[in-house]
Design an enzyme around this catalytic site. Structure first.
Site, PDB file in Angstrom:
ATOM      1  N   HIS A 190       3.955   5.361   2.560  1.00 40.49           N
ATOM      2  CA  HIS A 190       2.734   4.568   2.684  1.00 40.49           C
ATOM      3  C   HIS A 190       1.505   5.432   2.433  1.00 40.49           C
ATOM      4  O   HIS A 190       1.446   6.593   2.830  1.00 40.49           O
ATOM      5  CB  HIS A 190       2.649   3.933   4.076  1.00 40.49           C
ATOM      6  CG  HIS A 190       1.715   2.761   4.138  1.00 40.49           C
ATOM      7  ND1 HIS A 190       0.355   2.896   4.213  1.00 40.49           N
ATOM      8  CD2 HIS A 190       1.963   1.423   4.129  1.00 40.49           C
ATOM      9  CE1 HIS A 190      -0.207   1.696   4.251  1.00 40.49           C
ATOM     10  NE2 HIS A 190       0.747   0.785   4.195  1.00 40.49           N
ATOM     11  N   HIS A 191       0.509   4.840   1.780  1.00 46.59           N
ATOM     12  CA  HIS A 191      -0.704   5.588   1.435  1.00 46.59           C
ATOM     13  C   HIS A 191      -1.467   6.021   2.687  1.00 46.59           C
ATOM     14  O   HIS A 191      -2.283   6.950   2.633  1.00 46.59           O
ATOM     15  CB  HIS A 191      -1.612   4.731   0.548  1.00 46.59           C
ATOM     16  CG  HIS A 191      -2.334   5.521  -0.500  1.00 46.59           C
ATOM     17  ND1 HIS A 191      -3.007   6.693  -0.230  1.00 46.59           N
ATOM     18  CD2 HIS A 191      -2.488   5.324  -1.834  1.00 46.59           C
ATOM     19  CE1 HIS A 191      -3.541   7.169  -1.335  1.00 46.59           C
ATOM     20  NE2 HIS A 191      -3.245   6.357  -2.325  1.00 46.59           N
ATOM     21  N   ALA A 192      -1.242   5.361   3.826  1.00 51.33           N
ATOM     22  CA  ALA A 192      -1.890   5.797   5.060  1.00 51.33           C
ATOM     23  C   ALA A 192      -1.400   7.174   5.487  1.00 51.33           C
ATOM     24  O   ALA A 192      -2.112   7.917   6.161  1.00 51.33           O
ATOM     25  CB  ALA A 192      -1.631   4.782   6.182  1.00 51.33           C
ATOM     26  N   ASN A 236      -5.339  11.729   3.695  1.00 49.71           N
ATOM     27  CA  ASN A 236      -6.037  11.357   2.473  1.00 49.71           C
ATOM     28  C   ASN A 236      -7.361  12.099   2.387  1.00 49.71           C
ATOM     29  O   ASN A 236      -8.169  12.043   3.311  1.00 49.71           O
ATOM     30  CB  ASN A 236      -6.307   9.847   2.458  1.00 49.71           C
ATOM     31  CG  ASN A 236      -5.054   9.035   2.156  1.00 49.71           C
ATOM     32  OD1 ASN A 236      -4.845   8.605   1.040  1.00 49.71           O
ATOM     33  ND2 ASN A 236      -4.218   8.841   3.163  1.00 49.71           N
ATOM     34  N   MET A 272       0.823  -1.217   0.000  1.00 53.81           N
ATOM     35  CA  MET A 272       0.000   0.000   0.000  1.00 53.81           C
ATOM     36  C   MET A 272       0.857   1.267   0.000  1.00 53.81           C
ATOM     37  O   MET A 272       0.411   2.308   0.415  1.00 53.81           O
ATOM     38  CB  MET A 272      -0.949   0.002   1.198  1.00 53.81           C
ATOM     39  CG  MET A 272      -2.126  -0.948   1.047  1.00 53.81           C
ATOM     40  SD  MET A 272      -3.222  -0.468  -0.305  1.00 53.81           S
ATOM     41  CE  MET A 272      -3.841   1.095   0.283  1.00 53.81           C
TER      42      MET A 272
END
Length: 441
Positions: free
Chosen positions: A118-120, A293, A1
């Site tokens: 990381h996309h988090a 995000n 991810m």
């Protein structure tokens, strides 16, 4: 991810890539790390097993910053092969979720920086903003922060400093937030019902129920392939002007044509048109520089069964207009909820749960960059190639980003699902040329 980027720089006049090495070593010695990059994911019994963030006050930069040298001949092929290997390695969840690598040895004297995060921690738009704030439009500016350092102009978040809210301000803000939040929650049901209605009638919106089965929608393993190429942005703008559409629609049409050619070559083009998930940025309500995000999505019919590129462009223009219209009447919360509904098939795949709805066939996103040339301590940024994440059940991701007068297409694929990416780049180029010919350019 994790997502990332490859930044390619030309050293300033009279310098070579070794000058960057010394600046990098000096930056590591300063041991300054931006706030979003000091966060570490953690979970415990007190959090009931849920993930949250700890602020990591000390970051081991020797672990997070790496150096690599390309083998001969040091071209873009060798560069993207290295990035493919680096991008296949997962991040260590016991540390802050990012890494960067200085890559030397390009045959033309340039150097590259590979960023993995990381996309988090961040979405594409927020990541682009973080990078942009560490670059300058002034080629003579010096003493600039490294890509992981904290720019001086970002204000401290509320609560970090002597200034703050009075209890009355907090109470009033909480009441206003609660009252507006209740209204948004009440509006969720009709917003989601409208998304389902559009999907049932195969109209553009946050949800699709008509994505066909394809060789791209298979389980993925750890290995990655990455390839990228840039085109003059003016070529896409001219096509958009003559076709009375947008640059984003031209980007989607280029991808649709390349996907059609790729699947025809594999004798695997579905009868139904491929469906693309197209992320869109939502208004950012967080303090600048804090990452996070804020993304919604809509689904786009790519018209891959249509042989004529202009017909594909027309079908895509209708689908994107429907998708934008579906999102325009929603609040950010409702857009997020509808987007969650749209990505539910992917989420089910990640969790290993059955789902009666197939996921969209591919993700195609276009992250706006800078209209002017950018520099880092005199080194000119020549290209920024996005590196993204394929999902289980969605083995190809196409992400674009503009830098100065160019637009870069970054293709990230699961190693086993997509045999090679170089022909796909050639097909993108062929589709743009076909659009230009059809428009009389």
């Amino acid at each position: 991810m994790h997502v990332g980027a490859v930044l390619v720089f030309t050293p300033p006049k009279g310098a070579d890539a070794t000058y960057l090495r010394s600046m990098l070593e000096n930056a590591v010695t300063r041991n300054s790390v931006a706030r979003p990059l000091r966060k570490r994911a953690r979970r415990s019994l007190t959090s009931l097993g849920q993930w949250g963030w700890d602020t990591e006050l000390e970051v081991d930069l020797d672990y997070h910053i790496h150096r690599h040298a390309l083998p001969a001949p040091g071209g873009t092929g060798e560069l993207f092969d290295l990035v493919s290997r680096l991008h296949g390695d997962p991040l260590d969840c016991s540390r802050p979720l990012w890494e960067m690598a200085l890559i030397e040895g390009l045959d033309d004297g340039r150097f590259a920086v590979y960023v993995k995060i990381h996309h988090a921690l961040t979405d594409g738009v927020a990541a682009m903003r973080m990078l942009r704030r560490r670059l300058s439009s002034n080629p003579d500016e010096q003493n600039m922060p490294a890509l992981w350092e904290q720019p001086a102009a970002i204000p401290a978040p509320a609560g970090e400093g002597s200034a703050g809210f009075t209890p009355f301000q907090v109470s009033g803000a909480a009441w206003h937030t609660t009252r507006s939040g209740v209204g948004e929650v009440v509006g969720l049901v009709p917003a989601l019902a409208d998304s389902v209605h559009r999907a049932l009638h195969r109209r553009g919106g946050p949800l699709s129920l008509s994505a066909p089965a394809s060789v791209l929608n298979v389980p993925v393993t750890r290995g990655r392939r990455f390839a990228a190429r840039s085109w003059p942005l003016e070529r896409l703008r001219l096509v958009a002007k003559h076709a009375d559409t947008t640059v984003n629609d031209v980007v989607l049409t280029m991808c649709a044509g390349a996907l059609r050619a790729h699947l025809l070559a594999r004798h695997a083009l579905p009868e139904a048109p491929l469906i693309a998930m197209v992320p869109v940025a939502l208004p950012d309500e967080q303090p600048r520089g804090q990452g996070g995000n804020r993304v919604g999505v809509f689904m786009c019919n790519l018209g891959t069964r249509l042989a004529d590129p202009i017909c594909r462009l027309a079908a895509i223009r209708v689908s994107t207009a429907e998708g934008k219209a579906a999102l325009s009447g929603m609040s950010p919360l409702q857009t997020l909820a509808a987007g969650a509904l749209g990505i539910a098939p992917l989420a089910a795949g990640l969790l290993g749960l059955p789902c009666p709805v197939r996921p969209p066939n591919v993700i195609i996103s276009n992250v706006a960059g800078s209209d002017t040339p950018l520099y880092w301590n005199g080194a000119r940024l020549d290209a920024l190639y996005p590196v993204s994440v394929p999902f289980d059940g969605q083995a190809l991701n196409i992400t674009c980003s503009s830098t100065g007068a160019g637009i870069s297409f970054g293709l990230t694929a699961a190693w086993r699902a997509v045999p090679a990416l170089q022909p796909f780049l050639d097909d993108l180029d062929g589709e743009l040329a076909a659009l230009e010919t059809a428009c009389g350019l």
